[in-house]
Design an enzyme around this catalytic site. Structure first.
Site, PDB file in Angstrom:
ATOM      1  N   GLY A 107      83.575  89.010  55.552  1.00 21.37           N
ATOM      2  CA  GLY A 107      82.867  87.743  55.339  1.00 21.37           C
ATOM      3  C   GLY A 107      81.366  87.967  55.297  1.00 21.37           C
ATOM      4  O   GLY A 107      80.827  88.690  56.132  1.00 21.37           O
ATOM      5  N   ASP A 136      84.271  93.967  62.393  1.00 22.19           N
ATOM      6  CA  ASP A 136      85.048  95.063  62.974  1.00 22.19           C
ATOM      7  C   ASP A 136      86.125  95.600  62.029  1.00 22.19           C
ATOM      8  O   ASP A 136      86.462  96.784  62.088  1.00 22.19           O
ATOM      9  CB  ASP A 136      85.624  94.696  64.351  1.00 22.19           C
ATOM     10  N   SER A 139      85.683  95.980  58.829  1.00 22.36           N
ATOM     11  CA  SER A 139      84.913  96.922  57.998  1.00 22.36           C
ATOM     12  C   SER A 139      84.645  98.215  58.764  1.00 22.36           C
ATOM     13  O   SER A 139      84.639  99.308  58.182  1.00 22.36           O
ATOM     14  CB  SER A 139      83.585  96.286  57.579  1.00 22.36           C
ATOM     15  N   THR A 193      78.292  89.729  60.878  1.00 28.25           N
ATOM     16  CA  THR A 193      79.316  88.675  60.850  1.00 28.25           C
ATOM     17  C   THR A 193      78.800  87.483  61.649  1.00 28.25           C
ATOM     18  O   THR A 193      78.148  87.670  62.672  1.00 28.25           O
ATOM     19  CB  THR A 193      80.663  89.140  61.436  1.00 28.25           C
ATOM     20  N   ASP A 202      81.836  88.650  67.098  1.00 28.37           N
ATOM     21  CA  ASP A 202      83.025  89.145  67.805  1.00 28.37           C
ATOM     22  C   ASP A 202      83.116  90.669  67.824  1.00 28.37           C
ATOM     23  O   ASP A 202      84.206  91.237  67.873  1.00 28.37           O
ATOM     24  CB  ASP A 202      84.288  88.539  67.179  1.00 28.37           C
ATOM     25  N   ARG A 214      86.598  82.799  63.854  1.00 28.11           N
ATOM     26  CA  ARG A 214      87.874  83.531  63.817  1.00 28.11           C
ATOM     27  C   ARG A 214      88.587  83.386  65.165  1.00 28.11           C
ATOM     28  O   ARG A 214      88.851  82.270  65.576  1.00 28.11           O
ATOM     29  CB  ARG A 214      87.641  84.994  63.466  1.00 28.11           C
ATOM     30  N   HIS A 253      79.606  57.241  72.583  1.00 24.17           N
ATOM     31  CA  HIS A 253      79.890  58.139  71.452  1.00 24.17           C
ATOM     32  C   HIS A 253      80.057  59.560  72.001  1.00 24.17           C
ATOM     33  O   HIS A 253      79.471  59.913  73.029  1.00 24.17           O
ATOM     34  CB  HIS A 253      78.794  58.064  70.388  1.00 24.17           C
ATOM     35  N   ARG A 277      86.713  60.522  64.249  1.00 27.00           N
ATOM     36  CA  ARG A 277      86.700  61.160  62.939  1.00 27.00           C
ATOM     37  C   ARG A 277      86.712  62.680  63.116  1.00 27.00           C
ATOM     38  O   ARG A 277      86.127  63.203  64.071  1.00 27.00           O
ATOM     39  CB  ARG A 277      85.424  60.800  62.167  1.00 27.00           C
ATOM     40  N   ARG A 289      78.328  79.832  56.805  1.00 20.36           N
ATOM     41  CA  ARG A 289      78.088  81.225  56.405  1.00 20.36           C
ATOM     42  C   ARG A 289      76.869  81.385  55.506  1.00 20.36           C
ATOM     43  O   ARG A 289      76.452  82.520  55.235  1.00 20.36           O
ATOM     44  CB  ARG A 289      79.328  81.748  55.680  1.00 20.36           C
TER      45      ARG A 289
HETATM   46  P1  ADP Z   1      85.275  91.968  58.784  1.00 16.44           P
HETATM   47  O1  ADP Z   1      84.680  93.277  58.449  1.00 16.44           O
HETATM   48  O2  ADP Z   1      84.318  90.842  58.649  1.00 16.44           O
HETATM   49  O3  ADP Z   1      86.000  91.980  60.127  1.00 16.44           O
HETATM   50  P2  ADP Z   1      87.861  92.127  57.434  1.00 16.44           P
HETATM   51  O4  ADP Z   1      88.648  92.191  58.694  1.00 16.44           O
HETATM   52  O5  ADP Z   1      88.379  91.290  56.335  1.00 16.44           O
HETATM   53  O6  ADP Z   1      86.368  91.609  57.680  1.00 16.44           O
HETATM   54  O7  ADP Z   1      87.676  93.606  56.906  1.00 16.44           O
HETATM   55  C1  ADP Z   1      86.935  93.893  55.741  1.00 16.44           C
HETATM   56  C2  ADP Z   1      87.569  95.037  54.995  1.00 16.44           C
HETATM   57  O8  ADP Z   1      87.568  96.199  55.829  1.00 16.44           O
HETATM   58  C3  ADP Z   1      89.050  94.836  54.650  1.00 16.44           C
HETATM   59  O9  ADP Z   1      89.228  94.098  53.478  1.00 16.44           O
HETATM   60  C4  ADP Z   1      89.519  96.266  54.476  1.00 16.44           C
HETATM   61  O10 ADP Z   1      89.150  96.784  53.209  1.00 16.44           O
HETATM   62  C5  ADP Z   1      88.728  96.984  55.568  1.00 16.44           C
HETATM   63  N1  ADP Z   1      89.573  97.069  56.767  1.00 16.44           N
HETATM   64  C6  ADP Z   1      89.909  96.071  57.600  1.00 16.44           C
HETATM   65  N2  ADP Z   1      90.735  96.481  58.582  1.00 16.44           N
HETATM   66  C7  ADP Z   1      90.945  97.799  58.368  1.00 16.44           C
HETATM   67  C8  ADP Z   1      91.737  98.806  59.020  1.00 16.44           C
HETATM   68  N3  ADP Z   1      92.467  98.526  60.098  1.00 16.44           N
HETATM   69  N4  ADP Z   1      91.714 100.041  58.496  1.00 16.44           N
HETATM   70  C9  ADP Z   1      90.969 100.323  57.392  1.00 16.44           C
HETATM   71  N5  ADP Z   1      90.221  99.423  56.727  1.00 16.44           N
HETATM   72  C10 ADP Z   1      90.193  98.176  57.189  1.00 16.44           C
HETATM   73  O1  F6P Z   2      84.521  86.331  59.740  1.00 18.37           O
HETATM   74  C1  F6P Z   2      83.738  85.307  59.223  1.00 18.37           C
HETATM   75  C2  F6P Z   2      84.581  84.099  58.899  1.00 18.37           C
HETATM   76  O2  F6P Z   2      83.737  83.103  58.345  1.00 18.37           O
HETATM   77  C3  F6P Z   2      85.385  83.521  60.056  1.00 18.37           C
HETATM   78  O3  F6P Z   2      84.594  82.744  60.921  1.00 18.37           O
HETATM   79  C4  F6P Z   2      86.456  82.751  59.324  1.00 18.37           C
HETATM   80  O4  F6P Z   2      87.621  82.671  60.118  1.00 18.37           O
HETATM   81  C5  F6P Z   2      86.700  83.593  58.105  1.00 18.37           C
HETATM   82  O5  F6P Z   2      85.566  84.428  57.929  1.00 18.37           O
HETATM   83  C6  F6P Z   2      86.911  82.808  56.832  1.00 18.37           C
HETATM   84  O6  F6P Z   2      87.247  83.690  55.836  1.00 18.37           O
HETATM   85  P1  F6P Z   2      87.267  83.335  54.277  1.00 18.37           P
HETATM   86  O7  F6P Z   2      85.869  83.400  53.784  1.00 18.37           O
HETATM   87  O8  F6P Z   2      88.119  84.405  53.704  1.00 18.37           O
HETATM   88  O9  F6P Z   2      87.816  81.958  54.145  1.00 18.37           O
END
Ligand code: ADP
Ligand code: F6P
Length: 323
Positions: free
Chosen positions: A11, A103, A105, A125, A129, A171, A216, A247, A256
């Site tokens: 993201g 994490d 990535s 991010t 986290d 997340r 409120h 609401r 983001r």
């Molecule tokens: P973020 O880096 O924000 O946590 P993601 O979890 O979607 O976002 O991970 C981003 C990219 O990193 C994934 O699309 C994938 O290409 C790579 N990736 C994620 N998890 C793993 C993993 N366990 N092993 C190797 N590559 C990973």
């Molecule tokens: O990791 C960043 C984040 O914006 C999270 O807060 C959220 O859960 C997720 O990505 C949303 O992902 P996407 O852009 O794929 O909808």
């Protein structure tokens, strides 16, 4: 000429551009050829990259998003995908790659490092986290965006004697919800790290404050909270049980975007610069972090094994003063 690469993955987060700028400028000044890799690991697997120079990163420090684009790349997680990326890195004689992302990535960076491609992770991010660092790039901007949006909801909630139930991102973590919730004076803050008793944590609190004249309410809910239904369902239940018209709002991806705050720009600049210094010194397999206001680095394996912690005391304070 020695080559390094830089990519943004997962993201996007405000401040990623400031980090790219720092990597490119520090890399060029250190005599590297700097390749900007497009769309995260997708670009690495398919060689979608271009040479960047000092001017390629002009006018981006103030911009949200990422000029290198970002992607989630399931293919890279497969052995074939990883091998494609390694082949491309060998073809361009990559000395190291700076991976700006979360994490997930970093797990990809760890896999590349295990195959002899030194990587340095820079935490980008909004979720905050990543356990090894006190702050991630984008978190501060995102919290401020949430604060601004909830302030707006407060205006209209107050005018109509309503309750606003607001879902925020994060997340599986509640950092944005907890901190923005405090900053917005939310009556209740629901986060995944703390088991939720809806009757006690929301309904009873509202009833108690109603008795003291409050009319409120703002309820901030982290998206990762389970077992309480959607914010629409929560709003309906609140209305039925308290009689307060309610609401629901899902803030979504506005959290983001936007121009990064000072804090995110400075953090991104320092981390990006220092990531390049590590690669220059022949050090890979590291993750940048900020701990007690100092930018440091950790072994990538060690960093990935650390556990996230939330400030429970802050949660307690938030609830004690929001009555
Ligand atoms: P973020 O880096 O924000 O946590 P993601 O979890 O979607 O976002 O991970 C981003 C990219 O990193 C994934 O699309 C994938 O290409 C790579 N990736 C994620 N998890 C793993 C993993 N366990 N092993 C190797 N590559 C990973
Ligand atoms: O990791 C960043 C984040 O914006 C999270 O807060 C959220 O859960 C997720 O990505 C949303 O992902 P996407 O852009 O794929 O909808």
């Amino acid at each position: 000429m020695k080559t390094i690469g830089v990519l943004t993955s997962g993201g996007d987060a405000p401040g990623m551009n400031a980090a790219i700028r720092a990597v490119v400028r520090a890399g060029c000044e250190s005599g590297f050829r700097v390749m900007g890799i497009r769309r995260g690991y997708n670009g690495l697997m398919y060689g979608d990259m271009y040479e960047m120079n000092l001017r390629s990163v002009s006018n981006i420090i103030n911009r949200g998003g990422t000029v290198l684009y970002s992607a989630r790349s399931p293919e890279f997680k497969t052995e074939e995908g990883l091998q494609k990326a390694i082949k491309v890195c060998k073809e361009v004689d990559m000395e190291g790659v700076v991976v700006i992302g979360g994490d997930g990535s970093f797990r990809g960076a760890r896999d590349l490092s295990l195959h002899g491609i030194p990587c340095v992770g820079v935490p980008g991010t909004i979720d905050n986290d990543i356990a090894c660092t006190d702050y991630t790039i984008g978190y501060d901007t995102s919290m401020n965006t949430v604060m601004e949006m909830v302030d707006r909801l407060r205006d209209t909630s107050e005018s109509h004697d309503r309750c606003s139930v607001v879902e925020v991102m994060g997340r599986k973590a509640g950092y944005i919800a907890l901190n923005a919730g405090i900053a917005c004076g939310a009556t209740s803050i629901l986060i995944p790290e703390i088991a939720v008793d809806f009757e006690k944590d929301v309904i009873d609190r509202m009833r108690r404050t109603q008795k003291t004249g409050k009319r409120h309410f703002i309820i901030v809910v982290a998206e990762g909270v389970e077992g309480v239904g959607s914010v629409e369902e929560m709003a309906k239940r609140i209305q039925e049980e308290t009689g307060v018209e309610s609401r629901a709002t899902v803030l979504g991806h506005v959290q983001r975007g936007g121009s990064p705050t000072v804090r995110d720009r400075v953090l991104a600049s320092e981390m990006g610069y220092k990531a390049v210094q590590l690669i220059k010194a022949g050090i890979g397999n590291r993750v940048m972090a900020i701990h007690k206001e100092e930018v440091v680095d950790y072994d990538i394996f060690e960093a990935l094994n650390m556990q996230n912690e939330i400030d429970l005391n802050l949660y307690k304070i938030a609830h004690e003063i929001s009555i």
